[in-house]
Motif scaffolding. Sequence first.
Motif, PDB file in Angstrom:
ATOM      1  N   GLY A   1      -4.436  -3.742   1.625  1.00 28.97           N
ATOM      2  CA  GLY A   1      -3.573  -2.919   0.810  1.00 28.97           C
ATOM      3  C   GLY A   1      -4.309  -2.104  -0.253  1.00 28.97           C
ATOM      4  O   GLY A   1      -5.484  -1.876  -0.169  1.00 28.97           O
ATOM      5  N   GLU A   2      -3.515  -1.665  -1.210  1.00 29.12           N
ATOM      6  CA  GLU A   2      -4.081  -0.904  -2.329  1.00 29.12           C
ATOM      7  C   GLU A   2      -4.160  -1.824  -3.539  1.00 29.12           C
ATOM      8  O   GLU A   2      -3.134  -2.152  -4.135  1.00 29.12           O
ATOM      9  CB  GLU A   2      -3.205   0.322  -2.607  1.00 29.12           C
ATOM     10  CG  GLU A   2      -3.583   1.099  -3.858  1.00 29.12           C
ATOM     11  CD  GLU A   2      -5.086   1.384  -3.946  1.00 29.12           C
ATOM     12  OE1 GLU A   2      -5.587   2.133  -3.106  1.00 29.12           O
ATOM     13  OE2 GLU A   2      -5.761   0.828  -4.849  1.00 29.12           O
TER      14      GLU A   2
ATOM     15  N   THR B   1     -10.558   1.391  -2.726  1.00 28.54           N
ATOM     16  CA  THR B   1      -9.255   1.975  -3.069  1.00 28.54           C
ATOM     17  C   THR B   1      -8.994   3.314  -2.382  1.00 28.54           C
ATOM     18  O   THR B   1      -9.926   4.030  -2.009  1.00 28.54           O
ATOM     19  CB  THR B   1      -9.156   2.156  -4.607  1.00 28.54           C
ATOM     20  OG1 THR B   1      -7.906   2.738  -4.940  1.00 28.54           O
ATOM     21  CG2 THR B   1     -10.270   3.048  -5.143  1.00 28.54           C
ATOM     22  N   SER B   2      -7.719   3.618  -2.281  1.00 29.93           N
ATOM     23  CA  SER B   2      -7.313   4.945  -1.812  1.00 29.93           C
ATOM     24  C   SER B   2      -7.321   5.923  -2.977  1.00 29.93           C
ATOM     25  O   SER B   2      -7.174   7.125  -2.789  1.00 29.93           O
ATOM     26  CB  SER B   2      -5.892   4.874  -1.241  1.00 29.93           C
ATOM     27  OG  SER B   2      -4.967   4.596  -2.288  1.00 29.93           O
TER      28      SER B   2
ATOM     29  N   CYS C   1       0.831  -1.199   0.000  1.00 31.84           N
ATOM     30  CA  CYS C   1       0.000   0.000   0.000  1.00 31.84           C
ATOM     31  C   CYS C   1       0.865   1.247   0.000  1.00 31.84           C
ATOM     32  O   CYS C   1       1.828   1.325   0.757  1.00 31.84           O
ATOM     33  CB  CYS C   1      -0.918   0.020   1.223  1.00 31.84           C
ATOM     34  SG  CYS C   1      -2.189   1.307   1.117  1.00 31.84           S
TER      35      CYS C   1
ATOM     36  N   CYS D   1      -5.181   1.520   9.964  1.00 28.56           N
ATOM     37  CA  CYS D   1      -5.363   0.373   9.073  1.00 28.56           C
ATOM     38  C   CYS D   1      -5.667  -0.895   9.869  1.00 28.56           C
ATOM     39  O   CYS D   1      -5.042  -1.166  10.887  1.00 28.56           O
ATOM     40  CB  CYS D   1      -4.099   0.170   8.237  1.00 28.56           C
ATOM     41  SG  CYS D   1      -4.260  -1.178   7.059  1.00 28.56           S
TER      42      CYS D   1
END
Lengths: 393, 94
Positions: A73-74, A99-100, A27, A34
């Motif tokens: 994660g991403e 998603t970020s 990420c 998180c």
Amino acid sequence: MAQQNNGASLNHPPKPFWLLAEITYRCPLHCAFCYNPTDYATHTQNELSTEQWIKVLRDARKLGALQLGISGGEPLLRDDIEEIVAEAGSLGYYSNLITSGVGLTEKRIAEFKRGGLDHIQLSMHDITKDINNFITDTNTFELKKKVAAMIKEYDYPMVLNVVIHRYNIEHIGEILEMAEAIGADFVELANTQYYGWSLLNRAQLMPTREQLEKAEAITNKFRERVGNKMKVFFVVPDYYADRPKKCMNGWGEVFMIVTANGDVLPCHSARSLPGLEFPNVRDKGLEWAWNESPAFNKYRGDDWMKEPCRTCPEKEKDLGGCRCQTYLLTGDPEGTDPVCSKSPTHQIILDAIEEAKNPQIASRPILFRNDKNSRLIADGELSEIVKPFHALP
Amino acid sequence: MSDKIRSDQVFGLAKHYRFQWEEAQGGYVLLFPEGMIKLNGGAGEVIKRVDGKKTVGEIVADCKAAFPDVPDLEADVLAMLELAVGKTWITLKE
């Protein structure tokens, strides 16, 4: 007749409605809250291949899974995300990319649209650049605004997820106004729950009860004003609730997670529990994992319950709360979730709330989620910070 | 949306909602961000006919033709549509 529990029969296990595919633990953000495991860095080298993920999607769909979350994660850090999305589309999943926004380009979003991705859930952190960049330990504020516009342009429902904590809870009114201004359809105000990294940073992140009540009142007022135009979910943090949450809607009832390295879990932090060996898709496959594996059957139903849960009239409502939280905080995986005011260990929660008010403890530096910190934790070098918990969060 | 449903109105699925048959569930489901509704048999049959083209009157007639033995079908269909409007699963087409 089979024993009934939560609408499901124990002789014929329930079907997984939701599949959460945590396709990578890598990420670009380093969020303090998180929920990923603090030792995730030990799982970044053995990610499943594209073919393995496609098989996971097919097998889970056969088992009945319908809602798909593609997360991390991403997830955009994987180069094969377009292939995974297209497979999900052709299998008839209702698919969601969580998603970020980092890594989302015009080219990729067009590919997702073609592949049948149903929606994109974007994380936002604050209305201020300072707090966005502080809590994620990155410079991503401007990028998120651009990504939000792109999501709108491609006619995706705009689903914003905002994790709420001490640093942004006072801005909740402005956050909602921002969401309205960018045309959000759904906003999830997810008060931090304390797992993974957020448990390590609990004293630094937890708001006060007064802050929480104020935020909820502002949210309700906003809801009245906007009506059906925008759906706002306010996820109440269980530390300030009187009863525990029905975690995952029951162990192995509706939810299945496959992690980056192929472990199959009934919830995000199940690997912190003692004495359980979780199946991996590289071994016996998903059907066995869901229906037969000892780990998935361990806390199905309520045979495992102890007092005071066993004879509690409310046991069907919450199934005794969260196994992982109970174990991490009390050392007994089969006990009553300490969040419950009927729990003999409820004082642990009251103490944690008090601790968060202690300016000396609350001002300790935050431990951000990054590879370096994760490796230090996995190597036992931050044992002071991990010590209050019965397993690695 | 407290107005009574009229037979000349046309409804469609709300934006971003998806309706499909699920073999594993043995029924119709309605899918949307952050959630899913499993529709029982009758509800599924009504929502299936909400296509943004048929009027409410046509939906009622269609259901009556498909289930000729069910009494008071019109009231059930209208109640289902009202519920779906209230839950924002379906919206009025202009």
